[in-house]
Design an enzyme around this catalytic site. Structure first.
Site, short mmCIF file in Angstrom:
data_model
loop_
_atom_site.label_atom_id
_atom_site.label_comp_id
_atom_site.label_asym_id
_atom_site.label_seq_id
_atom_site.Cartn_x
_atom_site.Cartn_y
_atom_site.Cartn_z
N ARG A 18 26.98 -29.00 -11.94
CA ARG A 18 27.28 -29.32 -10.02
C ARG A 18 26.07 -29.48 -9.26
NH1 ARG A 18 32.06 -28.48 -10.06
NH2 ARG A 18 33.36 -28.06 -11.61
N GLU A 20 14.18 -10.51 -32.39
CA GLU A 20 13.42 -12.17 -31.38
C GLU A 20 12.36 -10.47 -30.75
OE1 GLU A 20 15.23 -15.11 -29.71
OE2 GLU A 20 16.82 -13.81 -30.65
N HIS A 72 24.42 -17.76 -36.85
CA HIS A 72 23.04 -18.13 -37.55
C HIS A 72 22.93 -17.38 -38.46
CE1 HIS A 72 21.95 -20.22 -33.25
NE2 HIS A 72 21.34 -19.23 -32.97
#
Ligand code: BG6
Length: 478
Positions: free
Chosen positions: A56, A215, A239
């Site tokens: 866009r 993480e 995952h």
């Protein structure tokens, strides 16, 4: 898997265009454009075909080329080579997504076949699929759909239905980039290429299994997405379950894509839907990572100050199969944990102590296998050895496989492998419709359950409730 890897080493895919929908977004810049560049660098990109950005944003062709160049310079794992880039530039086109854009897109395309990567929010998928159909672009197209596939079981079914109105299942590639990681694929080679381990890969020998996806990063600039998804949809439904399925599935009869996907769906069906009483939801508060203060989740951009969205999730899972019945699988994933580490630990049963009667040995730390998916990719087997000396005493020692020193290279980026597989039409590493839906059945009890969200400071290993979940055992990383 082995078959397609060999094929990949040999030749580039047949001529085709590549279209990235959502080309100005994060995924495109960090992963897709650098992956396309790196495939070109090793001559694994189709030699003919356009590379079309579609979004866009009003970028224009030059604007998109500049963006692509910057993305490669910043994120390409092999760096930036002017010669490779010069070969790519004339093929890079841009189409702004506005009312009549599918016609414009069609005019830019050159080949009869194309890969269309839908790097767009799930809410935009139905219109995009219709747009491709109305522009008569469905034939010759392979679409890549990002995870999470839908928002829950009902929406995943609706999405499959909408896709199948236009595309045959053979044209659909539901991506989970963990399956493109070398170390994740190595789970099957390790299991089925070494008879010594497969013999103990069952309830008779295994005490429990741990799977951690940790993480240290927070949600980065993805507040709006994450508020809606939470880590259960972002990591667990895809995952975690995919890795678990490779770890627990029965041996497929061969490496053909459907043989592997058939065994995967069987084991995903055997996974018991989560029991909310055996789950822990957490959310990070302000804390310290690598000595740096970081803000809490509720202070992040585009996040509600009262948000209850989970940035940490742990669960005890069960796989109700002949091989695994009764073995607990403890899974855990979180943002803002002390470090980045994805690993699987298979802990074997403790041996009987009778041999050691009359010695000082009163407890035997049991042997375990650690698969380090990332970083420091490798496999470690910990077992007991006799400590030197006249008395009998034991000490855990390690056998170590280190990916980088054995292969003198670091694993390639998952997206390179996966994009290549789409272009050659190999479905092995992609989720079939039944697996994508069944994975929602497994996580849905936890999605629907309003269990309290336990707070944990950024930089810790999550709420203490996660330690209680696994007790009396302990998390390997803590
Ligand atoms: C993505 C998630 O699928 O995987 C992200 O949406 C997460 O939230 C990322 O950070 C982790 O991928 P990797 O390859 O860095 O482990």
């Amino acid at each position: 898997m082995i078959k397609s890897r060999t094929a990949m080493a040999l030749k580039p895919p047949p001529p085709q265009d590549i279209v990235i929908m959502g080309a100005s977004g994060d995924l495109s810049q960090r992963k897709l454009i650098p992956a396309i560049y790196n495939l070109a660098a090793v001559s694994l990109l189709p030699v003919e075909g356009q590379i079309v950005g579609f979004a866009r944003t009003d970028l224009g062709e030059q604007g998109f080329r500049d963006l692509a160049r910057r993305s490669i310079q910043e994120y390409s794992r092999t760096g930036f080579d002017e010669t490779v880039w010069a070969g790519l530039v004339p093929r890079i086109k841009y189409v702004k997504n506005d009312d009549h854009s599918y016609g414009s897109l069609k005019r830019v395309l050159r080949e009869n076949e194309r890969l269309v990567y839908l790097a767009i929010p799930p809410s935009a998928l139905p219109d995009t699929i219709t747009g491709l159909h109305d522009a008569e672009l469905s034939q010759g197209t392979r679409i890549v759909v990002e995870k999470p596939f839908g928002h829950d079981l009902a929406s995943a079914r609706e999405l499959n239905h909408a896709i199948h109105k236009v595309f045959h299942e053979s044209q659909v590639f539901r991506i989970d980039h963990y399956l493109g990681k070398e170390t994740v694929q190595n789970i099957l080679v390790f299991r089925f290429g070494n008879s010594v381990f497969e013999r103990v890969w069952n309830r008779d020998a295994v005490d429990h299994v741990q799977l951690t996806v940790a993480e240290s990063v927070g949600i980065e600039s993805r507040g709006t997405y994450f508020e809606d998804a939470g880590i259960l949809r972002d990591i667990v439904q895809n995952h975690v379950l995919q890795m678990l399925s490779l770890l627990t599935m029965e041996p497929p009869s061969n490496v053909a894509p459907e043989a592997i996907r058939d065994e995967k769906i069987k084991v995903i069906r055997a996974m018991r839907p989560l029991n909310p009483a055996r789950t822990v939801r957490g959310q990070y508060t302000a804390g310290t990572i690598d000595g740096q203060p970081v803000q809490g989740y509720r202070e992040e951009k585009d996040v509600s100050p009262e948000s209850m969205t989970e940035t940490f999730f742990a669960a005890q899972m069960e796989v109700d199969s002949w091989r695994w019945a009764g073995v607990p699988f403890f899974v855990r994933t979180g943002k803002r944990l002390p470090r980045r580490a994805t690993e699987i630990v298979v802990q074997f049963r403790e041996p009987p102590l009778c041999f050691f009667e009359g010695t000082d040995v009163t407890h035997l730390p049991s042997d375990h296998l650690v698969m380090r998916i990332q970083p420091d990719e490798g496999i470690q087997f910990a077992f007991l050895a006799k400590k030197p000396g006249p008395e009998i005493s034991v000490q855990p020692v390690m056998m170590e496989f280190d990916y980088s020193s054995s292969f003198m290279t670091s694993p390639p980026e998952a997206y390179e492998r996966l994009l290549h597989d789409v272009m050659v039409g190999d479905h092995t590493l992609f989720m079939r419709e039944d697996a994508a839906e069944r994975a929602w059945v497994v996580v849905e009890p936890a999605l629907n359950n309003q269990a309290p969200t336990c707070m944990y400071p950024a930089g810790s290993w999550g709420p203490r409730e996660a330690d209680q979940l696994i007790a009396p055992r302990k998390w390997h990383l803590h």
